[in-house]
Design a protein around this motif. Structure first.
Motif, PDB file in Angstrom:
ATOM      1  N   ASP A  19       0.848  -1.194   0.000  1.00  0.00           N
ATOM      2  CA  ASP A  19       0.000   0.000   0.000  1.00  0.00           C
ATOM      3  C   ASP A  19       0.885   1.246   0.000  1.00  0.00           C
ATOM      4  O   ASP A  19       1.622   1.489   0.955  1.00  0.00           O
ATOM      5  CB  ASP A  19      -0.909  -0.007   1.233  1.00  0.00           C
ATOM      6  N   PRO A  20       0.821   2.060  -1.066  1.00  0.00           N
ATOM      7  CA  PRO A  20       1.703   3.224  -1.137  1.00  0.00           C
ATOM      8  C   PRO A  20       1.465   4.239  -0.016  1.00  0.00           C
ATOM      9  O   PRO A  20       2.412   4.871   0.446  1.00  0.00           O
ATOM     10  CB  PRO A  20       1.415   3.830  -2.512  1.00  0.00           C
ATOM     11  N   PHE A  21       0.225   4.373   0.437  1.00  0.00           N
ATOM     12  CA  PHE A  21      -0.027   5.329   1.516  1.00  0.00           C
ATOM     13  C   PHE A  21       0.680   4.903   2.802  1.00  0.00           C
ATOM     14  O   PHE A  21       1.259   5.732   3.510  1.00  0.00           O
ATOM     15  CB  PHE A  21      -1.526   5.500   1.773  1.00  0.00           C
ATOM     16  N   ILE A  22       0.664   3.608   3.097  1.00  0.00           N
ATOM     17  CA  ILE A  22       1.332   3.111   4.307  1.00  0.00           C
ATOM     18  C   ILE A  22       2.848   3.300   4.181  1.00  0.00           C
ATOM     19  O   ILE A  22       3.509   3.744   5.126  1.00  0.00           O
ATOM     20  CB  ILE A  22       0.976   1.639   4.574  1.00  0.00           C
ATOM     21  N   LEU A  23       3.393   2.989   3.012  1.00  0.00           N
ATOM     22  CA  LEU A  23       4.831   3.187   2.796  1.00  0.00           C
ATOM     23  C   LEU A  23       5.200   4.662   2.969  1.00  0.00           C
ATOM     24  O   LEU A  23       6.206   4.998   3.604  1.00  0.00           O
ATOM     25  CB  LEU A  23       5.231   2.705   1.399  1.00  0.00           C
ATOM     26  N   TYR A  24       4.373   5.538   2.423  1.00  0.00           N
ATOM     27  CA  TYR A  24       4.604   6.982   2.538  1.00  0.00           C
ATOM     28  C   TYR A  24       4.515   7.433   3.999  1.00  0.00           C
ATOM     29  O   TYR A  24       5.355   8.199   4.479  1.00  0.00           O
ATOM     30  CB  TYR A  24       3.585   7.723   1.672  1.00  0.00           C
ATOM     31  N   ALA A  25       3.489   6.946   4.695  1.00  0.00           N
ATOM     32  CA  ALA A  25       3.324   7.323   6.110  1.00  0.00           C
ATOM     33  C   ALA A  25       4.511   6.849   6.943  1.00  0.00           C
ATOM     34  O   ALA A  25       4.981   7.575   7.835  1.00  0.00           O
ATOM     35  CB  ALA A  25       2.012   6.751   6.650  1.00  0.00           C
ATOM     36  N   LEU A  26       5.002   5.655   6.664  1.00  0.00           N
ATOM     37  CA  LEU A  26       6.176   5.151   7.394  1.00  0.00           C
ATOM     38  C   LEU A  26       7.422   5.976   7.079  1.00  0.00           C
ATOM     39  O   LEU A  26       8.181   6.327   7.978  1.00  0.00           O
ATOM     40  CB  LEU A  26       6.416   3.678   7.062  1.00  0.00           C
ATOM     41  N   ALA A  27       7.623   6.286   5.813  1.00  0.00           N
ATOM     42  CA  ALA A  27       8.778   7.113   5.439  1.00  0.00           C
ATOM     43  C   ALA A  27       8.726   8.448   6.161  1.00  0.00           C
ATOM     44  O   ALA A  27       9.733   8.907   6.720  1.00  0.00           O
ATOM     45  CB  ALA A  27       8.793   7.332   3.926  1.00  0.00           C
ATOM     46  N   THR A  28       7.546   9.051   6.176  1.00  0.00           N
ATOM     47  CA  THR A  28       7.378  10.350   6.828  1.00  0.00           C
ATOM     48  C   THR A  28       7.583  10.245   8.332  1.00  0.00           C
ATOM     49  O   THR A  28       8.233  11.113   8.944  1.00  0.00           O
ATOM     50  CB  THR A  28       5.978  10.919   6.499  1.00  0.00           C
ATOM     51  N   GLU A  29       7.068   9.199   8.931  1.00  0.00           N
ATOM     52  CA  GLU A  29       7.236   9.001  10.375  1.00  0.00           C
ATOM     53  C   GLU A  29       8.707   8.806  10.735  1.00  0.00           C
ATOM     54  O   GLU A  29       9.210   9.411  11.675  1.00  0.00           O
ATOM     55  CB  GLU A  29       6.398   7.813  10.846  1.00  0.00           C
ATOM     56  N   TYR A  30       9.402   7.968   9.973  1.00  0.00           N
ATOM     57  CA  TYR A  30      10.832   7.769  10.235  1.00  0.00           C
ATOM     58  C   TYR A  30      11.609   9.064  10.006  1.00  0.00           C
ATOM     59  O   TYR A  30      12.540   9.380  10.751  1.00  0.00           O
ATOM     60  CB  TYR A  30      11.404   6.641   9.376  1.00  0.00           C
ATOM     61  N   ASN A  31      11.225   9.818   9.009  1.00  0.00           N
ATOM     62  CA  ASN A  31      11.871  11.104   8.750  1.00  0.00           C
ATOM     63  C   ASN A  31      11.659  12.047   9.938  1.00  0.00           C
ATOM     64  O   ASN A  31      12.598  12.714  10.384  1.00  0.00           O
ATOM     65  CB  ASN A  31      11.317  11.707   7.457  1.00  0.00           C
ATOM     66  N   THR A  32      10.457  12.083  10.462  1.00  0.00           N
ATOM     67  CA  THR A  32      10.141  12.923  11.622  1.00  0.00           C
ATOM     68  C   THR A  32      10.986  12.529  12.830  1.00  0.00           C
ATOM     69  O   THR A  32      11.391  13.380  13.618  1.00  0.00           O
ATOM     70  CB  THR A  32       8.639  12.807  11.961  1.00  0.00           C
TER      71      THR A  32
END
Length: 111
Positions: A19-32
């Motif tokens: 799921d691209p949204f989940i991958l994006y949310a994880l990337a953003t969370e790790y970035n944060t």
């Protein structure tokens, strides 16, 4: 607080690993959380497996800039602008173009 959010996102990833949204949310969370290695991993998965997921390009570019990889960031912004143009997402295109112009040192104030 954010570790709870991260745990929940990882659970979602287990049930739907593509799921691209989940991958994006994880990337953003790790970035944060300043976990650049994991943020890069998820952003790069998105550009590889879901190249039309426009939001990836802006945040990946900003992460590259923060890591003093301006040339790579500029390339990412350019790819993102092409994707946004192809999808006719002019809002995303405008944001990517602004980031590109800043990273490339383009100054239009004298025009």
């Amino acid at each position: 607080m954010s570790s709870t959010r991260l745990s929940k996102l990882l659970e979602f990833l287990e049930s739907d690993p593509n799921d691209p949204f989940i991958l994006y949310a994880l990337a953003t969370e790790y970035n944060t959380q300043n976990d650049k290695e994991k943020a890069y991993s998820f952003y790069l998965q998105l550009t590889d497996k879901h190249p039309d997921y426009v939001g990836t390009y802006y945040h990946l570019g900003k992460l590259l800039e923060k890591d003093d990889q301006k040339e790579k960031a500029i390339e990412i912004y350019q790819k993102g602008m092409q994707v946004a143009r192809n999808k006719r997402d002019m809002h995303a295109f405008s944001e990517l173009q602004g980031a590109y112009n800043t990273a490339a040192g383009l100054d239009y104030e004298d025009d």
